[in-house]
Design a protein around this motif. Structure first.
Motif, PDB file in Angstrom:
ATOM      1  N   LEU A  21       1.207  -0.968  -0.403  1.00  0.00           N
ATOM      2  CA  LEU A  21      -0.344   0.283  -0.229  1.00  0.00           C
ATOM      3  C   LEU A  21       0.307   0.806   0.024  1.00  0.00           C
ATOM      4  O   LEU A  21      -0.166   1.743  -0.782  1.00  0.00           O
ATOM      5  N   PHE A  22       2.102   1.126   0.544  1.00  0.00           N
ATOM      6  CA  PHE A  22       3.209   2.894  -0.160  1.00  0.00           C
ATOM      7  C   PHE A  22       3.219   2.383  -0.683  1.00  0.00           C
ATOM      8  O   PHE A  22       3.227   4.025  -1.464  1.00  0.00           O
ATOM      9  N   GLU A  23       3.004   2.383  -1.516  1.00  0.00           N
ATOM     10  CA  GLU A  23       3.123   2.513  -3.146  1.00  0.00           C
ATOM     11  C   GLU A  23       2.442   2.875  -3.526  1.00  0.00           C
ATOM     12  O   GLU A  23       2.641   3.630  -5.113  1.00  0.00           O
ATOM     13  N   GLN A  24       0.992   3.407  -3.584  1.00  0.00           N
ATOM     14  CA  GLN A  24      -0.139   3.960  -3.588  1.00  0.00           C
ATOM     15  C   GLN A  24       0.338   5.912  -3.835  1.00  0.00           C
ATOM     16  O   GLN A  24      -0.432   6.758  -4.076  1.00  0.00           O
ATOM     17  N   VAL A  61      -3.048   4.371   5.396  1.00  0.00           N
ATOM     18  CA  VAL A  61      -3.034   4.575   3.803  1.00  0.00           C
ATOM     19  C   VAL A  61      -3.992   5.392   2.785  1.00  0.00           C
ATOM     20  O   VAL A  61      -4.137   6.263   1.980  1.00  0.00           O
ATOM     21  N   PRO A  62      -5.118   4.466   2.732  1.00  0.00           N
ATOM     22  CA  PRO A  62      -6.384   5.044   2.071  1.00  0.00           C
ATOM     23  C   PRO A  62      -6.567   6.224   1.949  1.00  0.00           C
ATOM     24  O   PRO A  62      -7.327   6.737   1.071  1.00  0.00           O
ATOM     25  N   PHE A  63      -7.259   6.687   3.244  1.00  0.00           N
ATOM     26  CA  PHE A  63      -7.625   7.529   3.928  1.00  0.00           C
ATOM     27  C   PHE A  63      -6.780   8.953   3.379  1.00  0.00           C
ATOM     28  O   PHE A  63      -7.281   9.466   2.892  1.00  0.00           O
ATOM     29  N   TYR A  64      -5.561   8.401   4.027  1.00  0.00           N
ATOM     30  CA  TYR A  64      -5.027   9.620   3.611  1.00  0.00           C
ATOM     31  C   TYR A  64      -4.093   9.797   2.016  1.00  0.00           C
ATOM     32  O   TYR A  64      -3.681  10.812   1.317  1.00  0.00           O
ATOM     33  N   LYS A  65      -4.306   8.459   1.594  1.00  0.00           N
ATOM     34  CA  LYS A  65      -4.239   8.318  -0.294  1.00  0.00           C
ATOM     35  C   LYS A  65      -5.278   9.845  -1.127  1.00  0.00           C
ATOM     36  O   LYS A  65      -4.635  10.209  -1.907  1.00  0.00           O
ATOM     37  N   LEU A  67      -6.544  12.083   0.839  1.00  0.00           N
ATOM     38  CA  LEU A  67      -6.865  13.286   1.025  1.00  0.00           C
ATOM     39  C   LEU A  67      -5.216  14.077   0.230  1.00  0.00           C
ATOM     40  O   LEU A  67      -5.415  15.773  -0.227  1.00  0.00           O
ATOM     41  N   ILE A  68      -3.973  13.243  -0.264  1.00  0.00           N
ATOM     42  CA  ILE A  68      -2.856  13.660  -0.537  1.00  0.00           C
ATOM     43  C   ILE A  68      -3.655  13.744  -2.307  1.00  0.00           C
ATOM     44  O   ILE A  68      -2.895  15.159  -2.755  1.00  0.00           O
ATOM     45  N   GLN A  69      -4.127  12.932  -2.188  1.00  0.00           N
ATOM     46  CA  GLN A  69      -5.023  13.472  -4.039  1.00  0.00           C
ATOM     47  C   GLN A  69      -5.557  14.143  -4.187  1.00  0.00           C
ATOM     48  O   GLN A  69      -5.535  14.531  -4.897  1.00  0.00           O
ATOM     49  N   SER A  70      -5.969  14.761  -3.663  1.00  0.00           N
ATOM     50  CA  SER A  70      -7.194  15.869  -4.080  1.00  0.00           C
ATOM     51  C   SER A  70      -6.586  16.768  -3.244  1.00  0.00           C
ATOM     52  O   SER A  70      -6.191  18.255  -4.955  1.00  0.00           O
ATOM     53  N   GLN A  71      -5.335  16.914  -2.771  1.00  0.00           N
ATOM     54  CA  GLN A  71      -4.113  18.218  -2.945  1.00  0.00           C
ATOM     55  C   GLN A  71      -3.259  18.079  -4.325  1.00  0.00           C
ATOM     56  O   GLN A  71      -3.708  19.196  -4.834  1.00  0.00           O
ATOM     57  N   ASN A  72      -2.834  16.997  -4.834  1.00  0.00           N
ATOM     58  CA  ASN A  72      -2.551  16.996  -6.014  1.00  0.00           C
ATOM     59  C   ASN A  72      -3.043  17.540  -6.689  1.00  0.00           C
ATOM     60  O   ASN A  72      -2.991  18.488  -7.950  1.00  0.00           O
ATOM     61  N   ASP A  73      -4.276  17.297  -7.249  1.00  0.00           N
ATOM     62  CA  ASP A  73      -5.472  17.450  -8.248  1.00  0.00           C
ATOM     63  C   ASP A  73      -5.675  19.218  -7.750  1.00  0.00           C
ATOM     64  O   ASP A  73      -5.953  20.001  -8.927  1.00  0.00           O
ATOM     65  N   LEU A  74      -5.914  19.898  -6.370  1.00  0.00           N
ATOM     66  CA  LEU A  74      -6.140  20.736  -6.412  1.00  0.00           C
ATOM     67  C   LEU A  74      -4.628  22.016  -7.028  1.00  0.00           C
ATOM     68  O   LEU A  74      -5.228  23.063  -7.867  1.00  0.00           O
ATOM     69  N   ILE A  75      -3.681  21.311  -6.888  1.00  0.00           N
ATOM     70  CA  ILE A  75      -2.079  21.696  -7.323  1.00  0.00           C
ATOM     71  C   ILE A  75      -2.535  21.264  -8.592  1.00  0.00           C
ATOM     72  O   ILE A  75      -2.117  22.947  -9.384  1.00  0.00           O
ATOM     73  N   ALA A  76      -2.244  20.678  -9.312  1.00  0.00           N
ATOM     74  CA  ALA A  76      -3.179  20.450 -10.745  1.00  0.00           C
ATOM     75  C   ALA A  76      -3.985  21.338 -11.529  1.00  0.00           C
ATOM     76  O   ALA A  76      -3.872  22.066 -12.519  1.00  0.00           O
TER      77      ALA A  76
END
Length: 167
Positions: A21-24, A61-65, A67-76
């Motif tokens: 899961l760390f690789e996600q 990991v799934p929960f933080y994934k 949250l982190i993806q939403s930040q990546n989407d916001l930056i994009a």
């Protein structure tokens, strides 16, 4: 050399692996190793440590994934959404002008007749701005990046219980 059990780096050199899961989350496995490389595993055997580490990964990991993806989407979205529109017209109101009218069949010594014309000139001034200035965008992208870094730190902190704490 660890005092009570082996360290994470010794665990990995002996064939221990990190949860898949760390690789996600991009770069999370490296951050994990950098943070905990000199921490002693918090369980009696490497197998028990691997099970507890896997369980913690499944919980967090799934929960933080997400949250982190939403930040990546916001930056994009911020880096591609710069749009600022200015529409300007002006309202000058009624304007007066002086006009000279020559008689149609005038002789050269005929003086022209002066008359004042009042014509409305309607131009409206409207300014509309949408989007962000480049400075605002830079600050928002920096803030989103800081939030992402804080989320990664929070996620790393969730794994502290898998390691021994020696007082």
């Amino acid at each position: 050399m660890a005092k009570y059990t082996e360290t994470l780096i010794e665990y990995m050199r002996a064939g221990g692996v990190l949860p898949a899961l760390f690789e996600q989350i991009d770069g999370f496995a490296n951050l994990f190793v950098q943070r905990f490389c000199d921490y002693e595993i918090g369980f009696e055997t490497p197998e028990l440590f691997a099970q507890k580490l896997e369980g913690a990964a499944k919980r967090f990991v799934p929960f933080y994934k997400t949250l982190i993806q939403s930040q990546n989407d916001l930056i994009a979205k911020l880096t591609t959404s710069y749009n600022r529109v200015h529409t300007t017209t002006s309202n000058l109101g009624e304007q007066e002008s002086l006009s000279w009218a020559y008689p149609y069949n005038a002789v050269s010594d005929t003086n022209p007749a002066a008359r004042t014309l009042a014509t409305p000139t309607i131009n409206k001034t409207t300014e509309e701005s949408t989007g962000y200035t480049p400075d605002e965008l830079a600050r928002m992208i920096e803030l989103a990046g800081n939030i992402k870094d804080n989320l990664l730190d929070e996620l790393l902190d969730k794994f502290k219980n898998c390691f021994m704490i020696v007082f």
